[in-house]
Write a protein that holds these residues in place. Structure first.
Motif, PDB file in Angstrom:
ATOM      1  N   VAL A   1       0.843  -1.201   0.000  1.00 46.23           N
ATOM      2  CA  VAL A   1       0.000   0.000   0.000  1.00 46.23           C
ATOM      3  C   VAL A   1       0.880   1.253   0.000  1.00 46.23           C
ATOM      4  N   MET A   2       1.953   1.220   0.770  1.00 46.50           N
ATOM      5  CA  MET A   2       2.883   2.365   0.817  1.00 46.50           C
ATOM      6  C   MET A   2       3.561   2.594  -0.535  1.00 46.50           C
ATOM      7  N   VAL A   3       3.925   1.514  -1.234  1.00 47.98           N
ATOM      8  CA  VAL A   3       4.540   1.650  -2.559  1.00 47.98           C
ATOM      9  C   VAL A   3       3.551   2.318  -3.510  1.00 47.98           C
ATOM     10  N   ARG A   4       2.320   1.890  -3.440  1.00 47.82           N
ATOM     11  CA  ARG A   4       1.279   2.477  -4.302  1.00 47.82           C
ATOM     12  C   ARG A   4       1.137   3.979  -4.035  1.00 47.82           C
ATOM     13  N   GLY A   5       1.094   4.347  -2.770  1.00 50.58           N
ATOM     14  CA  GLY A   5       0.983   5.760  -2.412  1.00 50.58           C
ATOM     15  C   GLY A   5       2.228   6.547  -2.781  1.00 50.58           C
ATOM     16  N   GLY A   6       3.392   5.964  -2.550  1.00 52.24           N
ATOM     17  CA  GLY A   6       4.643   6.632  -2.894  1.00 52.24           C
ATOM     18  C   GLY A   6       4.780   6.833  -4.393  1.00 52.24           C
ATOM     19  N   TRP A   7       4.391   5.812  -5.149  1.00 50.84           N
ATOM     20  CA  TRP A   7       4.448   5.904  -6.603  1.00 50.84           C
ATOM     21  C   TRP A   7       3.524   7.020  -7.096  1.00 50.84           C
ATOM     22  N   SER A   8       2.324   7.058  -6.561  1.00 52.91           N
ATOM     23  CA  SER A   8       1.356   8.084  -6.947  1.00 52.91           C
ATOM     24  C   SER A   8       1.866   9.482  -6.602  1.00 52.91           C
ATOM     25  N   SER A   9       2.429   9.622  -5.418  1.00 51.20           N
ATOM     26  CA  SER A   9       2.951  10.914  -4.980  1.00 51.20           C
ATOM     27  C   SER A   9       4.145  11.357  -5.825  1.00 51.20           C
TER      28      SER A   9
END
Length: 170
Positions: A108-116
């Protein structure tokens, strides 16, 4: 364990060990920036407006890029009420169960980091300060750190499964 899993564990551990060792030196870089800032303010009377912010960016990078190495070395904090009394095989069973939650969280953190990071690149996001640096470099490094930690968590999962079934990967 299959050869592919052994290779995965070997190379992920190798990469995270090397990157973690390099990340350790960021402390010296941060110290140097702060010393430079202090002397600049005291000697020339002109404060360096980028020093504190750059140190914060480096600190975030240090923690997130070095986190996979810490996980590999078992240096993260662990709640040890009952765990320490268990035999290594039982500890591995507990670790297999708990690492699944860590892997989900990191995904979930990777997904958020990628989006950011994607947002920062697309819109040329800058920090709201006098220095106004672009945010994509620090966000990219933070996302990389989370990805490395996710890969290390998967490596640890494989090692724990191997230990739990009585065939450690060491």
């Amino acid at each position: 364990m299959p050869t592919l899993i052994r290779l995965y564990v070997h190379y992920v551990d190798l990469v995270n060990r090397k990157i973690g060792r390099v990340a350790m030196y960021l402390l010296f870089v941060m110290g140097g920036i702060q010393i430079y800032s202090t002397f600049s303010r005291l000697i020339t009377g002109m404060p360096v407006n980028w020093a504190l912010e750059m140190t914060q960016f480096l600190l975030a990078t240090y923690f997130l890029v070095g986190a996979a190495y810490s996980m590999q070395e078992g240096a993260h904090v662990r709640m040890d009420l009952f765990y320490g009394a268990l035999k290594p095989k039982r500890q591995a069973f507990v670790d297999v169960f708990t690492i699944i939650f860590v892997i989900f969280y990191l995904a979930v953190m990777v997904r958020g980091g990628w989006s950011s990071t994607e947002y920062a690149i697309t819109y040329n996001q800058k920090n709201y300060s006098a220095w106004s640096p672009p945010m994509w470099p620090v966000k990219s490094l933070m996302t990389l750190g989370i990805i490395l930690m996710l890969l290390q968590a998967i490596s640890n999962l494989f090692k724990d499964i191997a230990t739990a079934i009585g065939k450690p990967l060491t």
